[in-house]
Each structure stands twice: as structure tokens, then as C-alpha cells.
Motif scaffolding. Structure first.
Motif, PDB file in Angstrom:
ATOM      1  N   UNK A   1       0.842  -1.183   0.000  1.00  0.00           N
ATOM      2  CA  UNK A   1       0.000   0.000   0.000  1.00  0.00           C
ATOM      3  C   UNK A   1       0.881   1.238   0.000  1.00  0.00           C
ATOM      4  N   UNK A   2       0.412   2.286  -0.638  1.00  0.00           N
ATOM      5  CA  UNK A   2       1.133   3.549  -0.673  1.00  0.00           C
ATOM      6  C   UNK A   2       0.150   4.653  -0.328  1.00  0.00           C
ATOM      7  N   UNK A   3       0.631   5.635   0.426  1.00  0.00           N
ATOM      8  CA  UNK A   3      -0.188   6.792   0.772  1.00  0.00           C
ATOM      9  C   UNK A   3       0.226   7.959  -0.117  1.00  0.00           C
ATOM     10  N   UNK A   4      -0.768   8.685  -0.609  1.00  0.00           N
ATOM     11  CA  UNK A   4      -0.527   9.764  -1.571  1.00  0.00           C
ATOM     12  C   UNK A   4      -1.089  11.068  -1.036  1.00  0.00           C
ATOM     13  N   UNK A   5      -0.327  12.143  -1.173  1.00  0.00           N
ATOM     14  CA  UNK A   5      -0.770  13.451  -0.709  1.00  0.00           C
ATOM     15  C   UNK A   5      -0.469  14.489  -1.774  1.00  0.00           C
ATOM     16  N   UNK A   6      -1.529  15.070  -2.336  1.00  0.00           N
ATOM     17  CA  UNK A   6      -1.385  16.101  -3.356  1.00  0.00           C
ATOM     18  C   UNK A   6      -1.237  17.479  -2.719  1.00  0.00           C
ATOM     19  N   UNK A   7      -0.561  18.357  -3.443  1.00  0.00           N
ATOM     20  CA  UNK A   7      -0.442  19.757  -3.033  1.00  0.00           C
ATOM     21  C   UNK A   7      -0.211  20.607  -4.273  1.00  0.00           C
ATOM     22  N   UNK A   8      -0.345  21.910  -4.098  1.00  0.00           N
ATOM     23  CA  UNK A   8      -0.037  22.831  -5.189  1.00  0.00           C
ATOM     24  C   UNK A   8      -1.231  23.414  -5.898  1.00  0.00           C
ATOM     25  N   UNK A   9      -2.433  22.992  -5.519  1.00  0.00           N
ATOM     26  CA  UNK A   9      -3.611  23.562  -6.148  1.00  0.00           C
ATOM     27  C   UNK A   9      -3.843  25.000  -5.705  1.00  0.00           C
ATOM     28  N   UNK A  10      -4.797  25.640  -6.346  1.00  0.00           N
ATOM     29  CA  UNK A  10      -5.118  27.013  -5.974  1.00  0.00           C
ATOM     30  C   UNK A  10      -5.945  27.691  -7.040  1.00  0.00           C
ATOM     31  N   UNK A  11      -6.031  29.016  -6.896  1.00  0.00           N
ATOM     32  CA  UNK A  11      -6.777  29.850  -7.832  1.00  0.00           C
ATOM     33  C   UNK A  11      -5.794  30.569  -8.751  1.00  0.00           C
ATOM     34  N   UNK A  12      -6.046  30.497 -10.041  1.00  0.00           N
ATOM     35  CA  UNK A  12      -5.154  31.120 -11.013  1.00  0.00           C
ATOM     36  C   UNK A  12      -6.000  31.688 -12.154  1.00  0.00           C
ATOM     37  N   UNK A  13      -5.513  32.731 -12.776  1.00  0.00           N
ATOM     38  CA  UNK A  13      -6.216  33.307 -13.922  1.00  0.00           C
ATOM     39  C   UNK A  13      -5.957  32.477 -15.177  1.00  0.00           C
ATOM     40  N   UNK A  14      -6.891  32.551 -16.097  1.00  0.00           N
ATOM     41  CA  UNK A  14      -6.711  31.865 -17.375  1.00  0.00           C
ATOM     42  C   UNK A  14      -5.389  32.302 -18.009  1.00  0.00           C
ATOM     43  N   UNK A  15      -4.678  31.321 -18.555  1.00  0.00           N
ATOM     44  CA  UNK A  15      -3.368  31.578 -19.134  1.00  0.00           C
ATOM     45  C   UNK A  15      -2.219  31.379 -18.169  1.00  0.00           C
ATOM     46  N   UNK A  16      -2.536  31.237 -16.898  1.00  0.00           N
ATOM     47  CA  UNK A  16      -1.504  31.067 -15.881  1.00  0.00           C
ATOM     48  C   UNK A  16      -1.043  29.626 -15.753  1.00  0.00           C
ATOM     49  N   UNK A  17      -0.189  29.401 -14.752  1.00  0.00           N
ATOM     50  CA  UNK A  17       0.417  28.087 -14.543  1.00  0.00           C
ATOM     51  C   UNK A  17       0.323  27.680 -13.073  1.00  0.00           C
ATOM     52  N   UNK A  18       0.310  26.391 -12.866  1.00  0.00           N
ATOM     53  CA  UNK A  18       0.413  25.791 -11.540  1.00  0.00           C
ATOM     54  C   UNK A  18       1.215  24.505 -11.664  1.00  0.00           C
TER      55      UNK A  18
END
Length: 127
Positions: A1-18
């Protein structure tokens, strides 16, 4: 079994990057094929990108090809999703998923093929 944790999401304007990250703990990360999926409200979970155990082969949904890049760092037990030229239709909860010692290519696109999932991170793209 492996545990997974996402990060880095958020609010960005169209054309932007994450850049999303998915940190894994537990069994040997390099033994897992990895995928990114997303789910918008009222819609089914859909495939975004996948990467094989070594990182040498990647797969993308047509809707993100040329804009998103999946990569992995097995020394850091992390898989990444670099998202550029974001569009409002990219708004969703993004999930990473892992499948142990799975080879071949035809299965990456089906969320039912993955046994391990993170909790998700929200990405919102404003117009």
C-alpha cells in the motif's frame, strides 16, 4: 500500500500556470505507475496524464496535450503535474493515483485500474 498526498492547487487566472505535486509514502515509490485524474462538479473523474515506473513513458489526455507535463522524481517519492496555459475548463479537483508494478499502456486511462488514491487538490481557473 502507498499513501498519496497532493499539493499545489489554488486559484489562477486563465493563461496562468500551476505545478501540482503528489508525495508518496509507504512501499517503494519506483514500483508504482502513476496517474493524474481530475473531477469537475457533476462530471465523472477523467484521466489527465500518466507516467510509467521509470518515468520514461508518459501519456496525456488530448485536452491537455501540449499544455501539461507529468514527471516523477523517484529519489523524492514525488510525481508532478506542470500545468501551463490554464483554461477555465481545467477547473476541477485533481487527484493522483498509483498502481503497483503495472506494465503496458492501455490501462492508464481508466480510473478503475488504480488501487491507490490521494485526497485531491482543488484547481480553479478564473476567466
Amino acid at each position: 500500500q502507498v499513501q498519496l498526498l497532493e499539493s499545489g492547487g489554488g486559484l489562477v487566472q486563465a493563461g496562468g500556470s500551476l505545478r501540482l505535486s503528489c508525495a508518496a509514502s509507504g512501499r517503494t515509490f519506483s514500483s508504482y505507475a502513476m496517474g493524474w485524474f481530475r473531477q469537475a462538479p457533476g462530471k465523472e473523474r477523467e484521466f489527465v496524464a500518466g507516467i510509467n515506473l521509470s518515468g520514461g513513458t508518459t501519456y496525456y489526455a488530448d485536452s491537455v496535450k501540449g499544455r501539461f507535463t507529468i514527471s516523477r522524481d523517484n529519489a523524492k517519492n514525488t510525481v508532478y503535474l506542470q500545468m501551463n496555459s490554464l483554461k477555465p475548463e481545467d477547473t476541477a479537483v485533481y487527484y493522483c493515483a498509483a498502481e503497483f508494478r503495472r506494465y503496458g499502456s492501455g490501462w492508464y486511462f481508466d480510473p478503475h485500474e488504480y488501487d491507490n488514491w490521494g485526497q485531491g487538490t482543488q484547481v480553479t481557473v478564473s476567466s
